[in-house]
Enzyme design. Sequence first.
Site, PDB file in Angstrom:
ATOM      1  N   GLY A   7      25.721  -6.480  18.670  1.00 45.38           N
ATOM      2  CA  GLY A   7      26.373  -6.000  19.888  1.00 45.38           C
ATOM      3  C   GLY A   7      27.490  -6.915  20.330  1.00 45.38           C
ATOM      4  O   GLY A   7      27.741  -7.972  19.759  1.00 45.38           O
ATOM      5  N   ARG A  29      30.344 -11.309  23.139  1.00 47.27           N
ATOM      6  CA  ARG A  29      31.346 -12.010  23.956  1.00 47.27           C
ATOM      7  C   ARG A  29      32.558 -11.126  24.228  1.00 47.27           C
ATOM      8  O   ARG A  29      33.602 -11.620  24.644  1.00 47.27           O
ATOM      9  CB  ARG A  29      31.786 -13.289  23.262  1.00 47.27           C
ATOM     10  CG  ARG A  29      32.281 -13.070  21.841  1.00 47.27           C
ATOM     11  CD  ARG A  29      32.667 -14.354  21.190  1.00 47.27           C
ATOM     12  NE  ARG A  29      32.919 -14.144  19.772  1.00 47.27           N
ATOM     13  CZ  ARG A  29      33.521 -15.019  18.996  1.00 47.27           C
ATOM     14  NH1 ARG A  29      33.947 -16.148  19.491  1.00 47.27           N
ATOM     15  NH2 ARG A  29      33.691 -14.772  17.714  1.00 47.27           N
ATOM     16  N   ARG A  58      42.255  -7.467  23.109  1.00 47.49           N
ATOM     17  CA  ARG A  58      42.404  -6.712  21.865  1.00 47.49           C
ATOM     18  C   ARG A  58      42.588  -5.233  22.192  1.00 47.49           C
ATOM     19  O   ARG A  58      42.065  -4.738  23.190  1.00 47.49           O
ATOM     20  CB  ARG A  58      41.182  -6.889  20.968  1.00 47.49           C
ATOM     21  CG  ARG A  58      40.807  -8.343  20.734  1.00 47.49           C
ATOM     22  CD  ARG A  58      39.902  -8.499  19.548  1.00 47.49           C
ATOM     23  NE  ARG A  58      38.584  -7.892  19.719  1.00 47.49           N
ATOM     24  CZ  ARG A  58      37.625  -7.971  18.800  1.00 47.49           C
ATOM     25  NH1 ARG A  58      37.834  -8.597  17.665  1.00 47.49           N
ATOM     26  NH2 ARG A  58      36.449  -7.420  19.000  1.00 47.49           N
ATOM     27  N   ARG A  71      31.992   0.565  15.093  1.00 46.72           N
ATOM     28  CA  ARG A  71      31.896  -0.022  13.763  1.00 46.72           C
ATOM     29  C   ARG A  71      30.858   0.708  12.906  1.00 46.72           C
ATOM     30  O   ARG A  71      30.083   1.510  13.409  1.00 46.72           O
ATOM     31  CB  ARG A  71      31.433  -1.481  13.886  1.00 46.72           C
ATOM     32  CG  ARG A  71      32.285  -2.321  14.812  1.00 46.72           C
ATOM     33  CD  ARG A  71      31.423  -3.047  15.855  1.00 46.72           C
ATOM     34  NE  ARG A  71      32.275  -3.633  16.894  1.00 46.72           N
ATOM     35  CZ  ARG A  71      32.942  -4.763  16.744  1.00 46.72           C
ATOM     36  NH1 ARG A  71      32.814  -5.447  15.641  1.00 46.72           N
ATOM     37  NH2 ARG A  71      33.730  -5.208  17.696  1.00 46.72           N
ATOM     38  N   ASP A  79      29.082  -4.946  10.674  1.00 48.32           N
ATOM     39  CA  ASP A  79      29.436  -4.904  12.088  1.00 48.32           C
ATOM     40  C   ASP A  79      30.888  -5.288  12.325  1.00 48.32           C
ATOM     41  O   ASP A  79      31.368  -5.222  13.461  1.00 48.32           O
ATOM     42  CB  ASP A  79      28.513  -5.812  12.903  1.00 48.32           C
ATOM     43  CG  ASP A  79      28.531  -7.253  12.418  1.00 48.32           C
ATOM     44  OD1 ASP A  79      28.046  -7.490  11.302  1.00 48.32           O
ATOM     45  OD2 ASP A  79      29.030  -8.136  13.143  1.00 48.32           O
ATOM     46  N   ASN A  80      31.601  -5.679  11.261  1.00 49.71           N
ATOM     47  CA  ASN A  80      33.024  -5.992  11.359  1.00 49.71           C
ATOM     48  C   ASN A  80      33.896  -4.961  10.649  1.00 49.71           C
ATOM     49  O   ASN A  80      35.062  -5.237  10.350  1.00 49.71           O
ATOM     50  CB  ASN A  80      33.305  -7.376  10.770  1.00 49.71           C
ATOM     51  CG  ASN A  80      32.688  -8.493  11.571  1.00 49.71           C
ATOM     52  OD1 ASN A  80      32.460  -8.346  12.772  1.00 49.71           O
ATOM     53  ND2 ASN A  80      32.404  -9.613  10.931  1.00 49.71           N
ATOM     54  N   ASP A  82      38.176  -7.733  13.789  1.00 38.81           N
ATOM     55  CA  ASP A  82      37.476  -9.005  13.953  1.00 38.81           C
ATOM     56  C   ASP A  82      38.041 -10.091  13.044  1.00 38.81           C
ATOM     57  O   ASP A  82      37.534 -10.340  11.955  1.00 38.81           O
ATOM     58  CB  ASP A  82      35.971  -8.837  13.716  1.00 38.81           C
ATOM     59  CG  ASP A  82      35.289  -8.148  14.882  1.00 38.81           C
ATOM     60  OD1 ASP A  82      35.876  -8.108  15.967  1.00 38.81           O
ATOM     61  OD2 ASP A  82      34.163  -7.642  14.698  1.00 38.81           O
TER      62      ASP A  82
END
Length: 487
Positions: A89, A92, A174, A181, A250-251, A260
């Site tokens: 998740g 940050r 960003r 993802r 996850d990226n 990422d």
Amino acid sequence: MTAANFPFENSFAGLPPVFYTQLLPTPLPTPYLVAVSPSAARLVGLEPAALATQEAVETLIGNRIADSSKPLAAVYSGHQFGVWAGQLGDGRAILLGDIATADGPMELQLKGAGMTPYSRMGDGRAVLRSSIREFLCSEAMHGLGIPTTRALSVVGSDQGVVRESIETAAVVVRMAPTFIRFGSFEHWYYNRKPDELKQLADYVIGRFYPSLRDEQNPYAALLEEVTRRTARMIAHWQAVGFMHGVMNTDNMSILGQTLDYGPFGFMDGFDANFICNHSDDRGRYSYSNQPQIGHWNCYALAQALLPLIGEVELTQEALDVYQPEFARHIDQLLHAKLGLSTSQDGDRELLDGLFAVLQANHADFTIFFRRLSGLRASGPEGDEPLRDLFIDRPAFDQWAELYRARLRGENSDDAARKLAMDQVNPKYVLRNYMAQVAIEKAQNKDFSEVERLLALLERPFDEQPENEQYACFPPDWSSQLSVSCSS
């Protein structure tokens, strides 16, 4: 419009609450503006100068929230270095919302905005060092024409953050149409939540792939399209010598965009087995492995979508597009890099021979392809700038004669070929040492090098004689630089 009154539409927040946690960023003291990308700002309807006000700076670091924003952190899971890691998740990152642009919806996300329920053992912060790297590389990849998320700004704070040493905090804004993802789908599959899995897939199809709704099996069509986009994206990476460094599921963006930027790197001396991530002790994400890892990640997505697709055969058919799509796209890119306007028998051997001699001599990847446009089809006169890149010059000469014969075989015109090759072979890429110099100056509140590199990398194919020093070989000390998953 200013950053403080963005008209956010909050599309992702319209999903059920199980998909995210709503929360506010954690404020940072005494924020200061490090950099703004003018082209990214204009993409979302902002004038760059408007982002220099203190009110804008407070907004870009998360201390002030636009009235229309519904800040949230999304939940997802993923495979990390090939191993199922379970729930991850936005540990940050906090999504502010999405706004309408001429190119479609664009989400704005604060990276480094503080702890969330998904921070695990982390502190929810990003440091100035990694934030500058992500900011510059996001915009550099856009300049290279490679699918990528964008970076609007970097704002710093003097608040200390503990990593290998004490560093200072920063926040990157960003931008992407979505930050969903592969791991977003894996989360619901492995948690055996078919309803949520379907809701997420329907949301992605309806918002980003609406043409797929009319397909006989929209979920198989989604997997096929994502697989194609992923293959094309990684072909682009390979063609410019870019290494992502941490291709965990996850990226991986569901839109096929580079996502990422952590321990990335651009190739200096060519080494197909180069590992840009110091944390990757087994070399899973080496340059040569990136294409097959991209395929592996698509298989992981396919596993998650299988309950929706319903048939293993359809799932496999969707995945089967990866290898031919990658092969076709990298072939096109490499032909363009060599200035070849046709495909002929023997081209595979010509390309294999080139990469073998590059590997044996560790010739500089970017400089070689840029200088290659100056080679003459008629003979070796003027080859010295190219030959000087090779320790084994006879080996280069042997390959160059095959290449020259190939050029003459399609009646290649030197001047026209050089013009075309210089539009696909960048003169400037974000080498690690360049980012490091900018970081060290920024740590002393001198942001001039960040600004200079941003302007340079917006036009990577242009000659820019005033910036010639950035097209030279990297300094010897750059070989000692190390980047890792720590940020």
